[in-house]
Design a protein around this motif. Sequence first.
Motif, short mmCIF file in Angstrom:
data_model
loop_
_atom_site.label_atom_id
_atom_site.label_comp_id
_atom_site.label_asym_id
_atom_site.label_seq_id
_atom_site.Cartn_x
_atom_site.Cartn_y
_atom_site.Cartn_z
N THR A 164 0.80 -1.23 0.00
CA THR A 164 0.00 0.00 0.00
C THR A 164 0.83 1.29 0.00
N ARG A 165 2.17 1.16 -0.09
CA ARG A 165 2.98 2.38 -0.29
C ARG A 165 3.44 2.49 -1.74
N MET A 166 3.08 1.49 -2.56
CA MET A 166 3.44 1.56 -4.00
C MET A 166 2.18 1.99 -4.75
N ILE A 167 1.91 3.31 -4.72
CA ILE A 167 0.59 3.80 -5.12
C ILE A 167 0.62 4.71 -6.35
N ASP A 168 1.68 4.63 -7.15
CA ASP A 168 1.76 5.56 -8.28
C ASP A 168 1.09 5.01 -9.54
N ILE A 169 0.31 5.90 -10.19
CA ILE A 169 -0.12 5.61 -11.57
C ILE A 169 1.05 6.11 -12.42
N LEU A 170 1.83 5.20 -12.98
CA LEU A 170 3.09 5.58 -13.63
C LEU A 170 2.85 6.22 -14.99
N GLU A 171 1.77 5.80 -15.66
CA GLU A 171 1.53 6.33 -17.01
C GLU A 171 0.08 6.06 -17.41
N ILE A 172 -0.55 7.08 -18.04
CA ILE A 172 -1.81 6.81 -18.75
C ILE A 172 -1.52 7.16 -20.20
N ASP A 173 -1.42 6.12 -21.03
CA ASP A 173 -1.02 6.30 -22.43
C ASP A 173 -2.30 6.28 -23.26
N ASP A 174 -2.78 7.49 -23.65
CA ASP A 174 -4.10 7.53 -24.30
C ASP A 174 -4.06 7.10 -25.76
N VAL A 175 -2.89 7.05 -26.36
CA VAL A 175 -2.81 6.57 -27.75
C VAL A 175 -2.95 5.05 -27.77
N ASN A 176 -2.14 4.40 -26.94
CA ASN A 176 -2.23 2.93 -26.87
C ASN A 176 -3.39 2.46 -25.99
#
Length: 460
Positions: A91-103
């Motif tokens: 629960t400390r690994m909470i990052d959304i690393l990427e939202i790739d809207d093309v793919n």
Amino acid sequence: MIEAKLVEELKGIAGDENVLTLPEELLCYSYDSTVLQHLPEVVVLPRTTEEVAAAVELANRERLAILPRGAGTNLAGGTIPIKGGIVLSLTRMIDILEIDDVNMVAVVQPGVVTGKLQSAVAKQGLYYPPDPASLKVTTIGGNVGMNAGGPHALKYGVTSDYVMGLEVVLPYGEVIRTGGKAIKNVTGYNLTQLFVGSEGTLGVITEIILRLIPQPETSGSVLAAFADLDEAATLVNRILHAGVTPAVIEIMDQMTIQTVDDYLQSGLPREAAALLLIQVDGVQAAVDQELGIVAQLCRDNKATMVDVAKTPEEEESVWKARRSISPSLTRVRPNKLGEDISVPRKAIPEVVRRIQEISSQRNLPIAIFGHISDGNLHPNILFDQTDPEEMERVEAASGDIFEVATSVGGTLSGEHGIGLLKQKYLSLDLPEGTVEVMRTIKKALDPHNIMNPGKIFPEA
Ligand SMILES: Cc1cc2nc3c(=O)[nH]c(=O)nc-3n(C[C@H](O)[C@H](O)[C@H](O)COP(=O)(O)OP(=O)(O)OC[C@H]3O[C@@H](n4cnc5c(N)ncnc54)[C@H](O)[C@@H]3O)c2cc1C
């Protein structure tokens, strides 16, 4: 009791503040959403894949149990540390690393809360459909661990349909990657799907690549009551055969309807044998047309009440009844055991009737509701945990329900997993040879049986 020098080593890996040993801290990680409980010896809250790998390597070296944990909301006893050892809270690994809207993919850490991911992608017009009712608190890692589903499974599928790739720390500390962002990928064994639903027994998932789809423009809902269970059940097929695939079709049996109505006082049809809640979504014109078709089919199938909800406010009042099931049931008896059988659609009326018979025979209230469109029913047994005689009847009723489900070609679990609670019934569902293949995979990846030991398979 874990040796002090190992606790120091774990502190060296994750930092003093991320290693918990006080009794009151350990207590918080001793349970999940079942009534089971067991204390871990230490809790580690890593922030990076490297920290996870180092903690796992230590556990493997010392032959200590290590248990990956998300929000601990599973309903199978999957995060009860029955062997003590290390709970690894992600629960400390909470990052959304990427939202790739093309793919149309998102790359996330395992501790991201499902509902937060849904909100984040919605801001870019995208949609992550898997929707366990617990999504405001559950983590993506836990959803992958259990292959969580939800009401939208009929049209949109479950978690496994969205997992495209993973980073996994194996039980000896090595980090591997599976899959990726490519939509088509048949290079080698599908290891990604091997880890989906593996309940933390094969490795620790530290990064997840998820498929996204466009956000539907709008939705509308129908609430329909039926005096006869068969009419409600056959309606589902009639809707699908008419070429309409609703986003959601949920069922509530009479006991569930009455319990929710006692709680909400909202005038639900208490005499109905079944209530169906149906949602369609898509572009406005299609939604209008499909709502008309569904409402007409309800009337043709002898619905005693048909309410069509077109605005968000009207829809909210329809779905409030569904969301109120859990809180309303807790007013009947102090404890509940939510089963999760999944059966072929055709068998639903028979299964519901047989469970109602079990309820009378075992003298236990059982509320039946769930995702009728994919045959996934949640018979909830209501009881008082402090009464040992009643607990014996609960255990017997569970066994009866699994017998019924498997006798009609169904399965023990549609979405909650096996964990501890259902492992003794595994042989009802899976042939011995199939279980043996699973055990062989477990042994190959985790020869020292450190990764969430004692789960899924009954111990010899
Ligand atoms: C009120 C309520 C409603 C619910 N509704 C639904 C529903 O509609 N549909 C549904 O499917 N479930 C439902 N559940 C069950 C539960 O929410 C799901 O099983 C959910 O996926 C668990 O997520 P979690 O983050 O709590 O995981 P946890 O409970 O912490 O863990 C679940 C499993 O995944 C493993 N795990 C966790 N993180 C990792 C990781 N990073 N790597 C490897 N393994 C890991 C654990 O070891 C464990 O075996 C509900 C539960 C509650 C309490």
